[in-house]
Design a protein around this motif. Structure first.
Motif, PDB file in Angstrom:
ATOM      1  N   ASN A 185       8.492 -12.577  30.055  1.00 60.94           N
ATOM      2  CA  ASN A 185       7.633 -12.783  31.223  1.00 60.94           C
ATOM      3  C   ASN A 185       6.987 -14.164  31.211  1.00 60.94           C
ATOM      4  OD1 ASN A 185       8.190 -10.173  32.126  1.00 60.94           O
ATOM      5  ND2 ASN A 185       6.457  -9.296  31.010  1.00 60.94           N
ATOM      6  N   ARG A 186       6.714 -14.683  30.018  1.00 58.80           N
ATOM      7  CA  ARG A 186       6.133 -16.015  29.921  1.00 58.80           C
ATOM      8  C   ARG A 186       7.133 -17.071  30.401  1.00 58.80           C
ATOM      9  NH1 ARG A 186       0.657 -16.861  29.467  1.00 58.80           N
ATOM     10  NH2 ARG A 186       0.320 -19.034  28.846  1.00 58.80           N
ATOM     11  N   LEU A 187       8.417 -16.853  30.120  1.00 57.81           N
ATOM     12  CA  LEU A 187       9.447 -17.784  30.584  1.00 57.81           C
ATOM     13  C   LEU A 187       9.501 -17.816  32.102  1.00 57.81           C
ATOM     14  CD1 LEU A 187      11.916 -19.621  30.263  1.00 57.81           C
ATOM     15  CD2 LEU A 187      13.307 -17.554  30.007  1.00 57.81           C
ATOM     16  N   ALA A 188       9.432 -16.658  32.751  1.00 62.42           N
ATOM     17  CA  ALA A 188       9.459 -16.613  34.213  1.00 62.42           C
ATOM     18  C   ALA A 188       8.272 -17.376  34.812  1.00 62.42           C
ATOM     19  CB  ALA A 188       9.465 -15.163  34.685  1.00 62.42           C
ATOM     20  N   MET A 189       7.112 -17.272  34.190  1.00 65.96           N
ATOM     21  CA  MET A 189       5.938 -17.983  34.683  1.00 65.96           C
ATOM     22  C   MET A 189       6.105 -19.491  34.526  1.00 65.96           C
ATOM     23  SD  MET A 189       2.056 -17.964  33.274  1.00 65.96           S
ATOM     24  CE  MET A 189       2.520 -19.282  32.150  1.00 65.96           C
ATOM     25  N   ASN A 239      22.622 -14.168  40.884  1.00 64.84           N
ATOM     26  CA  ASN A 239      21.326 -13.933  40.244  1.00 64.84           C
ATOM     27  C   ASN A 239      21.366 -14.583  38.859  1.00 64.84           C
ATOM     28  OD1 ASN A 239      18.781 -13.024  39.649  1.00 64.84           O
ATOM     29  ND2 ASN A 239      19.415 -10.912  39.213  1.00 64.84           N
ATOM     30  N   PRO A 240      20.785 -15.756  38.683  1.00 69.12           N
ATOM     31  CA  PRO A 240      20.846 -16.448  37.381  1.00 69.12           C
ATOM     32  C   PRO A 240      20.199 -15.612  36.285  1.00 69.12           C
ATOM     33  CG  PRO A 240      20.090 -17.931  39.115  1.00 69.12           C
ATOM     34  CD  PRO A 240      20.085 -16.561  39.698  1.00 69.12           C
ATOM     35  N   ARG A 241      20.726 -15.782  35.075  1.00 68.09           N
ATOM     36  CA  ARG A 241      20.244 -15.023  33.924  1.00 68.09           C
ATOM     37  C   ARG A 241      19.087 -15.747  33.247  1.00 68.09           C
ATOM     38  NH1 ARG A 241      25.925 -14.404  31.014  1.00 68.09           N
ATOM     39  NH2 ARG A 241      26.045 -16.504  31.925  1.00 68.09           N
ATOM     40  N   ARG A 242      18.137 -14.970  32.737  1.00 70.72           N
ATOM     41  CA  ARG A 242      16.991 -15.468  31.975  1.00 70.72           C
ATOM     42  C   ARG A 242      16.903 -14.633  30.702  1.00 70.72           C
ATOM     43  NH1 ARG A 242      17.640 -18.696  35.632  1.00 70.72           N
ATOM     44  NH2 ARG A 242      16.111 -19.251  37.252  1.00 70.72           N
ATOM     45  N   LEU A 243      17.317 -15.214  29.581  1.00 72.58           N
ATOM     46  CA  LEU A 243      17.351 -14.486  28.317  1.00 72.58           C
ATOM     47  C   LEU A 243      16.494 -15.203  27.288  1.00 72.58           C
ATOM     48  CD1 LEU A 243      21.157 -13.567  28.053  1.00 72.58           C
ATOM     49  CD2 LEU A 243      19.277 -12.170  28.923  1.00 72.58           C
ATOM     50  N   THR A 244      15.754 -14.433  26.501  1.00 73.85           N
ATOM     51  CA  THR A 244      14.905 -14.985  25.438  1.00 73.85           C
ATOM     52  C   THR A 244      15.138 -14.207  24.156  1.00 73.85           C
ATOM     53  OG1 THR A 244      13.040 -13.539  25.991  1.00 73.85           O
ATOM     54  CG2 THR A 244      13.123 -15.699  27.078  1.00 73.85           C
ATOM     55  N   LEU A 286      16.676 -19.048  25.923  1.00 66.94           N
ATOM     56  CA  LEU A 286      15.697 -19.530  24.953  1.00 66.94           C
ATOM     57  C   LEU A 286      15.900 -18.808  23.635  1.00 66.94           C
ATOM     58  CD1 LEU A 286      12.245 -19.906  26.768  1.00 66.94           C
ATOM     59  CD2 LEU A 286      13.701 -21.715  25.872  1.00 66.94           C
ATOM     60  N   ASN A 287      15.698 -19.548  22.535  1.00 64.75           N
ATOM     61  CA  ASN A 287      15.882 -18.964  21.214  1.00 64.75           C
ATOM     62  C   ASN A 287      14.895 -19.589  20.234  1.00 64.75           C
ATOM     63  OD1 ASN A 287      16.964 -17.608  18.948  1.00 64.75           O
ATOM     64  ND2 ASN A 287      18.294 -19.338  18.508  1.00 64.75           N
ATOM     65  N   ALA A 288      14.204 -18.740  19.465  1.00 60.51           N
ATOM     66  CA  ALA A 288      13.366 -19.192  18.356  1.00 60.51           C
ATOM     67  C   ALA A 288      14.196 -19.057  17.087  1.00 60.51           C
ATOM     68  CB  ALA A 288      12.081 -18.374  18.260  1.00 60.51           C
ATOM     69  N   VAL A 289      14.563 -20.177  16.492  1.00 55.02           N
ATOM     70  CA  VAL A 289      15.491 -20.194  15.362  1.00 55.02           C
ATOM     71  C   VAL A 289      14.832 -19.561  14.145  1.00 55.02           C
ATOM     72  CG1 VAL A 289      16.882 -21.684  13.867  1.00 55.02           C
ATOM     73  CG2 VAL A 289      16.580 -22.261  16.274  1.00 55.02           C
ATOM     74  N   GLY A 290      15.626 -18.796  13.386  1.00 58.09           N
ATOM     75  CA  GLY A 290      15.134 -18.195  12.154  1.00 58.09           C
ATOM     76  C   GLY A 290      14.760 -16.737  12.271  1.00 58.09           C
ATOM     77  N   GLY A 291      14.855 -16.164  13.480  1.00 62.82           N
ATOM     78  CA  GLY A 291      14.525 -14.759  13.653  1.00 62.82           C
ATOM     79  C   GLY A 291      13.045 -14.465  13.769  1.00 62.82           C
ATOM     80  N   ILE A 292      12.194 -15.481  13.880  1.00 66.77           N
ATOM     81  CA  ILE A 292      10.761 -15.264  13.990  1.00 66.77           C
ATOM     82  C   ILE A 292      10.399 -14.970  15.439  1.00 66.77           C
ATOM     83  CG2 ILE A 292      10.179 -17.697  14.360  1.00 66.77           C
ATOM     84  CD1 ILE A 292       7.726 -17.236  12.589  1.00 66.77           C
ATOM     85  N   LYS A 293       9.378 -14.158  15.647  1.00 66.20           N
ATOM     86  CA  LYS A 293       8.899 -13.812  16.978  1.00 66.20           C
ATOM     87  C   LYS A 293       7.598 -14.559  17.262  1.00 66.20           C
ATOM     88  CE  LYS A 293      10.961  -9.192  16.878  1.00 66.20           C
ATOM     89  NZ  LYS A 293      10.699  -7.730  16.971  1.00 66.20           N
ATOM     90  N   ILE A 294       7.584 -15.309  18.346  1.00 69.96           N
ATOM     91  CA  ILE A 294       6.423 -16.109  18.735  1.00 69.96           C
ATOM     92  C   ILE A 294       5.751 -15.417  19.911  1.00 69.96           C
ATOM     93  CG2 ILE A 294       5.628 -18.373  19.486  1.00 69.96           C
ATOM     94  CD1 ILE A 294       8.145 -19.567  18.259  1.00 69.96           C
ATOM     95  N   ASN A 295       4.506 -15.016  19.717  1.00 73.32           N
ATOM     96  CA  ASN A 295       3.771 -14.296  20.759  1.00 73.32           C
ATOM     97  C   ASN A 295       2.599 -15.083  21.327  1.00 73.32           C
ATOM     98  OD1 ASN A 295       5.378 -11.938  20.395  1.00 73.32           O
ATOM     99  ND2 ASN A 295       4.157 -11.392  18.598  1.00 73.32           N
ATOM    100  N   GLU A 296       2.250 -16.217  20.753  1.00 73.67           N
ATOM    101  CA  GLU A 296       1.084 -16.952  21.212  1.00 73.67           C
ATOM    102  C   GLU A 296       1.455 -17.930  22.320  1.00 73.67           C
ATOM    103  OE1 GLU A 296      -0.690 -19.405  18.316  1.00 73.67           O
ATOM    104  OE2 GLU A 296       1.152 -20.388  17.694  1.00 73.67           O
ATOM    105  N   THR A 297       0.434 -18.317  23.115  1.00 67.28           N
ATOM    106  CA  THR A 297       0.653 -19.219  24.244  1.00 67.28           C
ATOM    107  C   THR A 297       0.824 -20.669  23.814  1.00 67.28           C
ATOM    108  OG1 THR A 297      -1.751 -19.424  24.509  1.00 67.28           O
ATOM    109  CG2 THR A 297      -0.628 -17.719  25.792  1.00 67.28           C
TER     110      THR A 297
END
Length: 453
Positions: free
Chosen positions: A331-335, A320-325, A355-366
């Protein structure tokens, strides 16, 4: 005579019931109810439930006179941005965050800076006055004229405030206060709500700005400020990934300004310092071109930010491959992976994807969809984009690339930081793009990215 009452309160959300239950019906938390003995004075009913705004008569809105909001600068531009332009007189502001993240340090700096223009009163329930003075000396702040008080009784605090009549009242923290009307311990949900209710009523009637500090614990053992969000005017949260010295101050509720606005700060030896150009900070440690590294332009409130998105695609040894963000929606990554498999025929179903957003910021927009897709393909194919390339756009389930809002501002922000190439949706290009010193590649379908990379 005082009336005694026993009830059960949820330590997660503050929901109260008369009989113990295993699961909270409000927040669905298990084993979160605690027995609380409440003793309410019979003479306190009128004062506890007094109207916040004073006059309760029925009037037509056409006859109500509106007054311009009186704002005072906090002397910290990033904080003023989050508040909507400054501190509004008579408002109640709640600043939440994990213990030790820098809330008390920031408010001491604000109180010391604003003491030259207005009259603040700093009330501490966790530290002594000598500790506050030592912190001011360590931060090299001029706190010689700053009025402070160490008290935990909310009735005594209100009495002193009404006598001193300050313009700003800072409470550090709301979990340490207790009301003499209740017999439960300080920090319980009932005490926090009662103390906050009295302070909100005082702020509305006396036009004194109140700033409350609230702690949030990971296990939820102490009543956090989420119980108070519906009672205050503005809710601010300090965020950090734990390992970085950068702090994000985010507005989740603001009756006097825009929500989802953020301020960027850095924790230094001299206290909390504001960062006026956060895009340069987030990209400062970016190295040369690497597969899986893509820069996108996200938008937080009214501010466009350049953020690096990193992807790592590797053959999975597991069934079962891992999916980490980190910083992106799982859920957006799975789509997006399903779209890549169906439209682009990429066999990533047996690969781990990180997947990683550098700097500790959280991205919620499409708008991050296209950047995520490009980063995944770049890592999977072991290809990289030029360093001066920026990507943003929304990806649909049928493989179309949809435009995002404020595309012009995003491209201008990228051009100001030296980016010369942009991969964007076709709907985000126009005549105005010709004025930018950038090469713009417009895409309509997701399969066009394969040929581009």
């Amino acid at each position: 005579m005082a009336k005694s009452k026993t009830q059960f309160e949820c330590r997660e959300c503050g929901h109260t019931i008369s009989k113990w239950e295993g699961q909270c019906t409000a927040c669905k938390a298990w084993n979160s109810f605690e027995e609380v003995h409440i003793q309410v004075a019979a003479t306190s009913k009128q004062t506890r439930f007094a109207n916040y705004a004073g006059d309760s008569s029925v009037r037509k809105l056409g006859t109500v006179t509106t007054e311009k909001q009186q704002r005072s600068s906090s002397c910290i531009r990033e904080l003023d941005r989050v508040l909507g332009g400054g501190v509004v007189a008579g408002s109640v502001i709640l600043i939440g965050g994990d213990p030790g993240i820098g809330k008390s340090t920031l408010l001491l700096q604000v109180s010391a800076a604003m003491s030259t223009a207005i009259k603040p009163l700093y009330v501490t329930g966790e530290e002594s006055l000598s500790q506050i003075a030592m912190r001011g000396q360590r931060l090299q702040l001029d706190v010689s004229e700053l009025e402070c008080m160490a008290e935990t009784s909310v009735e005594k605090i209100i009495h002193t405030t009404l006598n001193k009549k300050p313009d700003l009242l800072v409470i550090d923290s709301i979990q340490t206060l207790y009301s003499e009307n209740l017999t439960s311990i300080p920090g319980s949900v009932s005490q926090v709500k009662e103390a906050a209710a009295q302070l909100v009523r005082m702020a509305k009637q006396s036009r004194i700005t109140v700033i409350l500090v609230g702690h949030v614990t990971k296990d939820g053992a102490i009543a956090g400020p989420r119980v108070l969000e519906h009672m205050v005017d503005t809710v601010l949260y300090f965020e950090s990934d734990g390992n970085s010295r950068y702090r994000l101050l985010r507005a989740l509720k603001n009756r006097f300004g825009a929500v989802n606005e953020i301020g960027v700060f850095a924790m230094t030896d001299g206290g909390v310092r504001e960062i006026e150009n956060p895009s340069a900070i987030f990209l400062s440690e970016r190295q040369t071109e690497k597969p899986g590294s893509v820069v996108m332009v996200t938008r937080e409130g009214t501010r466009p930010l350049l953020v690096e998105v990193q992807a790592l695609v590797d053959q999975s040894p597991l069934g079962n491959p891992r999916r980490l963000t980190v910083g992106l929606e799982h859920n957006r990554l799975a789509m997006l992976l399903a779209v890549l498999h169906r439209i682009c025929r990429l066999g990533i179903h047996d690969h781990d994807v990180f997947l990683n957003a550098v700097g500790g910021i959280k991205i919620n927009e499409t708008a991050a969809d296209l950047a995520v897709v490009v980063a995944i393909i770049s890592s999977f194919k072991n290809r990289y984009l030029p360093k001066a390339t920026v990507v943003f756009g929304e990806v649909g389930l049928t493989g179309e690339i949809r435009p995002v809002h404020n595309g012009e501002e995003r491209l201008k922000e990228a051009a100001n930081h030296g980016f010369t190439h942009a991969i964007v949706p076709k709907g985000n290009t126009g005549k105005w793009a010709q004025s930018l010193n950038m090469k713009i590649t417009a895409l309509q379908q997701i399969d066009e990215i394969l040929d581009l990379i």
